[in-house]
Design a protein around this motif. Sequence first.
Motif, short mmCIF file in Angstrom:
data_model
loop_
_atom_site.label_atom_id
_atom_site.label_comp_id
_atom_site.label_asym_id
_atom_site.label_seq_id
_atom_site.Cartn_x
_atom_site.Cartn_y
_atom_site.Cartn_z
N GLU A 174 9.38 9.63 5.30
CA GLU A 174 10.44 8.98 4.51
C GLU A 174 11.72 8.87 5.31
OE1 GLU A 174 9.36 9.98 -0.16
OE2 GLU A 174 10.57 11.42 0.94
N ALA A 175 12.06 9.95 6.00
CA ALA A 175 13.28 9.96 6.79
C ALA A 175 13.22 8.92 7.91
CB ALA A 175 13.51 11.36 7.38
N GLU A 176 12.09 8.90 8.62
CA GLU A 176 11.96 7.97 9.74
C GLU A 176 11.94 6.51 9.28
OE1 GLU A 176 12.13 8.18 12.99
OE2 GLU A 176 11.62 6.06 13.25
N LEU A 177 11.26 6.26 8.15
CA LEU A 177 11.12 4.88 7.70
C LEU A 177 12.28 4.43 6.83
CD1 LEU A 177 7.29 4.96 6.95
CD2 LEU A 177 8.39 3.86 8.90
N GLY A 178 13.13 5.38 6.45
CA GLY A 178 14.29 5.02 5.63
C GLY A 178 13.90 4.50 4.27
N GLN A 179 12.87 5.08 3.72
CA GLN A 179 12.35 4.58 2.44
C GLN A 179 11.62 5.70 1.72
OE1 GLN A 179 9.15 1.34 1.81
NE2 GLN A 179 10.94 0.26 2.51
N LEU B 144 4.75 6.93 -4.25
CA LEU B 144 4.09 7.88 -5.16
C LEU B 144 2.99 7.26 -6.00
CD1 LEU B 144 7.06 10.12 -6.35
CD2 LEU B 144 5.53 10.44 -4.42
N THR B 145 2.28 6.34 -5.41
CA THR B 145 1.13 5.75 -6.10
C THR B 145 -0.10 6.51 -5.65
OG1 THR B 145 2.23 3.78 -5.31
CG2 THR B 145 0.39 3.49 -6.82
N MET B 146 -0.94 6.82 -6.60
CA MET B 146 -2.09 7.66 -6.28
C MET B 146 -3.22 6.91 -5.61
SD MET B 146 -2.94 10.14 -9.39
CE MET B 146 -1.90 9.81 -10.80
N GLY B 147 -3.84 7.61 -4.69
CA GLY B 147 -5.17 7.25 -4.23
C GLY B 147 -5.41 5.85 -3.72
N LYS B 148 -4.41 5.28 -3.09
CA LYS B 148 -4.66 3.94 -2.58
C LYS B 148 -5.58 3.94 -1.35
CE LYS B 148 -0.34 1.84 -3.87
NZ LYS B 148 0.90 1.42 -3.27
N LEU C 35 -6.29 10.32 7.52
CA LEU C 35 -5.02 11.01 7.25
C LEU C 35 -3.83 10.05 7.33
CD1 LEU C 35 -3.53 14.13 7.84
CD2 LEU C 35 -3.19 12.93 9.98
N GLY C 36 -3.73 9.33 8.42
CA GLY C 36 -2.60 8.44 8.62
C GLY C 36 -2.56 7.31 7.60
N GLN C 37 -3.70 6.70 7.35
CA GLN C 37 -3.74 5.59 6.40
C GLN C 37 -3.30 6.05 5.02
OE1 GLN C 37 -4.11 2.58 7.40
NE2 GLN C 37 -5.92 2.25 8.67
N THR C 38 -3.74 7.24 4.63
CA THR C 38 -3.36 7.76 3.31
C THR C 38 -1.84 7.87 3.21
OG1 THR C 38 -5.40 8.99 3.14
CG2 THR C 38 -3.60 9.73 1.75
N LEU C 39 -1.22 8.36 4.25
CA LEU C 39 0.24 8.49 4.23
C LEU C 39 0.91 7.12 4.24
CD1 LEU C 39 0.57 11.53 6.64
CD2 LEU C 39 1.16 11.51 4.21
N LEU C 40 0.40 6.20 5.04
CA LEU C 40 1.04 4.88 5.14
C LEU C 40 0.94 4.06 3.85
CD1 LEU C 40 0.35 3.61 8.76
CD2 LEU C 40 2.30 4.87 7.83
N THR C 41 -0.11 4.29 3.06
CA THR C 41 -0.21 3.54 1.80
C THR C 41 0.98 3.84 0.88
OG1 THR C 41 -1.59 5.29 0.87
CG2 THR C 41 -2.73 3.34 1.69
N GLN C 42 1.68 4.92 1.15
CA GLN C 42 2.86 5.25 0.35
C GLN C 42 4.06 4.38 0.70
OE1 GLN C 42 3.07 7.34 -2.27
NE2 GLN C 42 0.86 7.45 -2.09
N PHE C 43 3.95 3.61 1.75
CA PHE C 43 5.05 2.74 2.17
C PHE C 43 4.54 1.31 2.22
CE2 PHE C 43 5.58 6.97 3.89
CZ PHE C 43 6.86 7.29 3.46
N ASP C 44 4.13 0.83 1.05
CA ASP C 44 3.35 -0.39 1.04
C ASP C 44 4.18 -1.67 1.13
OD1 ASP C 44 4.35 0.08 -1.41
OD2 ASP C 44 2.45 -0.05 -2.49
N THR C 45 5.49 -1.53 1.18
CA THR C 45 6.29 -2.75 1.38
C THR C 45 6.51 -3.00 2.87
OG1 THR C 45 8.34 -1.52 1.24
CG2 THR C 45 7.51 -2.48 -0.80
N LEU C 46 6.13 -2.05 3.71
CA LEU C 46 6.33 -2.23 5.15
C LEU C 46 5.04 -2.73 5.81
CD1 LEU C 46 8.25 1.09 5.93
CD2 LEU C 46 9.19 -1.13 5.29
N GLU C 47 5.24 -3.47 6.89
CA GLU C 47 4.09 -3.96 7.66
C GLU C 47 3.89 -3.04 8.86
OE1 GLU C 47 2.14 -6.76 7.78
OE2 GLU C 47 2.84 -7.68 5.92
N PHE C 48 2.69 -2.60 9.09
CA PHE C 48 2.42 -1.78 10.27
C PHE C 48 1.40 -2.47 11.17
CE2 PHE C 48 3.72 1.18 6.95
CZ PHE C 48 4.71 1.89 7.61
#
Lengths: 273, 273
Positions: A100-105, A109-113, B21-34
């Motif tokens: 969150e800190a690095e991405l500034g966002q 908190l959506t589950m299980g995507k 692991l990484g994909q699970t974390l990134l899905t929490q920032f779904d407005t960003l393009e990676f």
Amino acid sequence: MPHHRSAFFISDRTGITAESLGQTLLTQFDTLEFHRETVPFIDTVEKAEALAARIRERAQIDHHKPLVFTSIVNPEIRRVLKIDNALTIDFFETFISELEAELGQNASLTMGKAHGMISEEKYDHRIEAVNFSLNHDDGVKLKDLAEADVVLVGVSRSGKTPTCLYLALQYGIKAANYPLTPEDLDTTSLPKILLPYRSKLFGLTIDPARLHHIRSERRPDSRYASLDNCRFEVNEAESMFRQHAVPFISTTHKSIEEIASTIMHKATLERHF
Amino acid sequence: MPHHRSAFFISDRTGITAESLGQTLLTQFDTLEFHRETVPFIDTVEKAEALAARIRERAQIDHHKPLVFTSIVNPEIRRVLKIDNALTIDFFETFISELEAELGQNASLTMGKAHGMISEEKYDHRIEAVNFSLNHDDGVKLKDLAEADVVLVGVSRSGKTPTCLYLALQYGIKAANYPLTPEDLDTTSLPKILLPYRSKLFGLTIDPARLHHIRSERRPDSRYASLDNCRFEVNEAESMFRQHAVPFISTTHKSIEEIASTIMHKATLERHF
């Protein structure tokens, strides 16, 4: 008294990430025995409380802290699973604030995507890849190999079919396979039918003794399964691969995951979803 | 300028754990393009150095720190991948010392056991399950269903085949499937052939509009694919499941992973490896 430990892999959805994470860590302690349990779909505080009670009970029975690997998005549910008498490895909480800190966002908190359905289009592509692999198993329907992303080549029972299916399911890759028959192995020329697809070929080989073992389960005491014949076939297949510069790997000491990811890497295939 | 970020999933073996692991974390920032890249088999310091150079270059191009998710056992290789101009999420290092302390034992520092070949016996079991699923797809060879761990039942294109294959590959489960034909659906009785296996049945259902879409891709403008027919078939199948207390789930908004893990959970199946 044996060193008895319980390990729980807990998730708000499928449990696949928590399990993959936890198992990887536990393989580093391979002299210990763990009683492992995957608990998916812990998506309410009530379910979490019932589970927490079970974990506390287990701690008492084991006389050791249970290991609790969690991948849960909801902070309230996570809180319930912070148990005094357990070691909790909270994968989500540990890393999310750094990101969150690095991405500034903030995290959404959506589950299980991660293992959920991302889009119908991607789902359809994956099913299409599975169907393609099923329809192009064992050299059937070679005419539309033009559509294939990769064509696995190898002797019977070298691991082609499960690898094709894994490539389809895990990466959305259209993987066909062609079994080298005894006739194909009489020469080191590539089978004619494969010539138009040379750039898509990837070879699988296997230790002859292991092949002998696998084939013997299927047809004991047959010429097909004999060690001599296995040696001959593997030898000829490898000569063919070398002579035509077909990249190949041995499946002998590899899991299906390793075979598939090695092929993805060496053939520089791109995942389709 | 769009917010452009690079994410690397790096592993000494298959890359599956780091990616999951990484994909699970990134899905929490779904407005960003990676821009995502999985890099498996980084098992020497040399390979790590070449990769580190690439990551530093990417940081310059992106004007943002790349995200680097690593699951690497060897501490020397890990050190090379600690890059000033990147955010490293080191999954192994973060948790291993906590586990070492709790278990009173050092990590064995063996690479990539998680998705490696654990034992030939387990490998064989998995292949056997895949072959079982292939041989019992679409109601073929119903006579030896006694061996099945579960029998999936549902209308054509409700997701049975990929789910069976995933259950076999991921969990070593012998999963057969039986497609409900229009004749089966004329009554709400269970098809006779399934009666001896009632306790193993698990139903799949699907939203009729989604089914219509899937079937239309295959046979456009057919009665088979018509929305009316899809509605009828799904309705009848669900009535059959309810009447005979066959547990069932909808596959409509689920990925194959979710369908499979839900079945494992609800049918209380045990993984076979």
